[in-house]
Write a protein that holds these residues in place. Structure first.
Motif, short mmCIF file in Angstrom:
data_model
loop_
_atom_site.label_atom_id
_atom_site.label_comp_id
_atom_site.label_asym_id
_atom_site.label_seq_id
_atom_site.Cartn_x
_atom_site.Cartn_y
_atom_site.Cartn_z
N GLU A 42 0.80 -1.18 0.15
CA GLU A 42 -0.03 -0.07 -0.16
C GLU A 42 0.96 1.41 -0.15
N THR A 43 2.00 1.27 0.77
CA THR A 43 2.76 2.55 0.97
C THR A 43 4.07 2.43 -0.19
N GLY A 44 4.44 1.51 -0.59
CA GLY A 44 5.35 1.49 -1.57
C GLY A 44 6.88 1.51 -0.87
N SER A 45 6.79 1.49 0.52
CA SER A 45 8.06 1.60 1.17
C SER A 45 8.08 1.14 2.30
N ILE A 46 9.46 0.53 2.73
CA ILE A 46 9.62 0.13 4.13
C ILE A 46 9.19 0.85 5.29
N THR A 47 9.80 2.11 4.95
CA THR A 47 9.62 3.06 6.40
C THR A 47 8.02 3.34 6.47
N GLY A 48 7.43 3.24 5.22
CA GLY A 48 6.01 3.89 5.57
C GLY A 48 5.24 2.70 6.07
N ALA A 49 5.67 1.41 5.55
CA ALA A 49 5.13 0.10 6.10
C ALA A 49 5.30 -0.09 7.52
N ALA A 50 6.33 0.10 7.90
CA ALA A 50 6.97 0.05 9.24
C ALA A 50 5.98 0.93 10.40
N LYS A 51 5.93 2.10 9.99
CA LYS A 51 4.99 3.09 10.65
C LYS A 51 3.61 2.54 10.48
N ALA A 52 3.08 2.25 9.59
CA ALA A 52 1.55 1.85 9.62
C ALA A 52 1.33 0.61 10.57
N VAL A 53 2.35 -0.40 10.60
CA VAL A 53 1.99 -1.46 11.42
C VAL A 53 2.44 -1.30 12.86
N GLY A 54 3.19 -0.24 13.07
CA GLY A 54 3.87 0.03 14.33
C GLY A 54 5.15 -0.73 14.73
N MET A 55 5.98 -0.75 13.74
CA MET A 55 7.20 -1.62 13.73
C MET A 55 8.28 -0.48 13.58
N SER A 56 9.60 -0.79 14.42
CA SER A 56 10.66 0.00 14.02
C SER A 56 11.15 -0.40 12.52
N TYR A 57 11.92 0.57 12.03
CA TYR A 57 12.50 -0.07 10.49
C TYR A 57 13.37 -1.10 10.60
N LYS A 58 14.01 -1.35 11.57
CA LYS A 58 15.02 -2.46 11.67
C LYS A 58 14.26 -3.71 11.79
N ALA A 59 13.11 -3.63 12.76
CA ALA A 59 12.37 -4.90 12.97
C ALA A 59 11.72 -5.16 11.77
N ALA A 60 11.13 -4.18 11.10
CA ALA A 60 10.51 -4.67 9.66
C ALA A 60 11.55 -5.26 8.44
N TRP A 61 12.66 -4.88 8.51
CA TRP A 61 13.63 -5.41 7.74
C TRP A 61 14.00 -6.73 8.26
N ASP A 62 14.07 -7.02 9.44
CA ASP A 62 14.29 -8.24 9.92
C ASP A 62 13.19 -9.28 9.64
N ALA A 63 12.04 -8.85 9.70
CA ALA A 63 10.91 -9.87 9.40
C ALA A 63 10.88 -10.11 8.15
N ILE A 64 11.30 -9.05 7.06
CA ILE A 64 11.20 -9.23 5.54
C ILE A 64 12.44 -10.33 5.29
N ASP A 65 13.58 -10.06 5.96
CA ASP A 65 14.61 -11.13 5.81
C ASP A 65 14.35 -12.55 6.05
N THR A 66 13.53 -12.66 7.22
CA THR A 66 13.30 -14.00 7.59
C THR A 66 12.16 -14.47 6.72
N MET A 67 11.20 -13.75 6.35
CA MET A 67 10.12 -14.16 5.37
C MET A 67 10.69 -14.66 4.10
N ASN A 68 11.91 -14.05 3.54
CA ASN A 68 12.16 -14.30 2.31
C ASN A 68 13.04 -15.50 2.45
N ASN A 69 13.80 -15.57 3.48
CA ASN A 69 14.71 -16.88 3.69
C ASN A 69 13.90 -17.96 4.02
N LEU A 70 12.78 -17.78 4.56
CA LEU A 70 11.80 -19.30 4.94
C LEU A 70 11.04 -19.53 3.62
N ALA A 71 10.63 -18.52 2.93
CA ALA A 71 9.87 -18.83 1.70
C ALA A 71 10.44 -19.62 0.55
#
Length: 277
Positions: A42-71
């Motif tokens: 929806e936002t087209g950016s990690i920063t915007g997405a992290a703010k939208a779901v109440g995560m820090s920027y680092k936590a968002a990227w950690d979650a993305i890396d985990t999902m990419n690895n597991l998928a």
């Protein structure tokens, strides 16, 4: 203001549950990670997405890396252009996962509503089934509720109250606290390997002078000897047991036997916290 037990009992009971995607034994993610993917779309950016779901920027990227690895394939495509990562997009696979998750979640809610109406005591039983079905390599899997969270410069100190009232303290990063959604009152479980637990004879004089933050008092409920090591079970109360693996020599030196008061000690850094939803 804290509710009395009588006031809480008068409140209507509702079922709760969550959906998690798994591939074999690997857990890809649940509602919070899917929400992050949707926010990126929806936002087209990690920063915007992290703010939208109440995560820090680092936590968002950690979650993305985990999902990419597991998928095993990319779900989020990185883009260049600074910390904000403008123009970040989802792959077709990620968009498909979002649609599938939302459809499954709708059906899951309908199932819980139907089951709750038809089965007496379903809510409590369903939650317990989820906990007892958990599989980990840690022998000690202890359920409780978050009693407090002390924020530090880098790490957080989380206190987990066990059913019998004793407290387990865990040290974890800010990002982990955030990712797990840990707040006071949240149900969680603590994982502690049996080999990390140290046993001491309880002389009843209060906390032992050790560097180990966690010191749980109980009585020996069983001693099972092996060729070299022994497995010692310590009952903290009527419902909670902690198991330690120590040498047979240590069992003899401490004189450990069924019914003996002991202290099960382990470091806060040895505790892994998790949540079921």
């Amino acid at each position: 203001m804290t509710q009395s037990p009588d006031e809480a009992a008068r409140e209507p009971l509702e079922l709760a549950g969550s959906v998690w995607f798994k591939s074999g034994e690997r857990t890809l993610g649940g509602a919070s990670r899917i929400a992050l993917l949707a926010a990126i779309h929806e936002t087209g950016s990690i920063t915007g997405a992290a703010k939208a779901v109440g995560m820090s920027y680092k936590a968002a990227w950690d979650a993305i890396d985990t999902m990419n690895n597991l998928a095993g394939e990319p779900l989020v495509e990185r883009s260049t252009g600074g910390k904000g990562g403008g123009g970040t997009t989802l792959t077709r696979r990620a968009l498909s996962l979002i649609d599938t998750f939302r459809a499954v979640e709708r059906e899951h809610r309908k199932f819980l509503e139907r089951a709750g109406a038809a089965i007496e005591g379903f809510a409590g039983d369903w939650a317990m089934i989820g906990r007892i079905g958990m599989k980990t390599s840690a022998r000690n899997q202890l359920y409780g509720k978050v009693a407090s969270i002390l924020r530090g410069t880098v790490n957080d100190e989380v206190s987990l109250a066990l059913p019998g009232g004793q407290i387990i303290v865990a040290v974890l990063t800010h990002e982990s606290t955030e990712t797990l959604g840990l707040t006071e009152g949240v149900a969680a479980f603590a994982l502690v390997k049996a080999s990390w637990v140290i046993l001491l004879v309880d002389d009843g004089r209060g906390p032992v002078q050790l560097s180990a933050r966690n010191q749980l008092r109980g009585t020996v409920s069983a001693v099972t000897r092996g060729a070299v090591n022994a497995e010692v079970s310590v009952a903290l109360d009527a419902t909670t047991v902690v198991t330690a693996v120590i040498t047979n020599e240590s069992v003899d030196q401490l004189g450990l036997a069924q019914g003996q008061p002991v202290v099960a000690a382990f470091k806060a850094s040895s505790v892994i916290l998790g949540v079921t939803g």
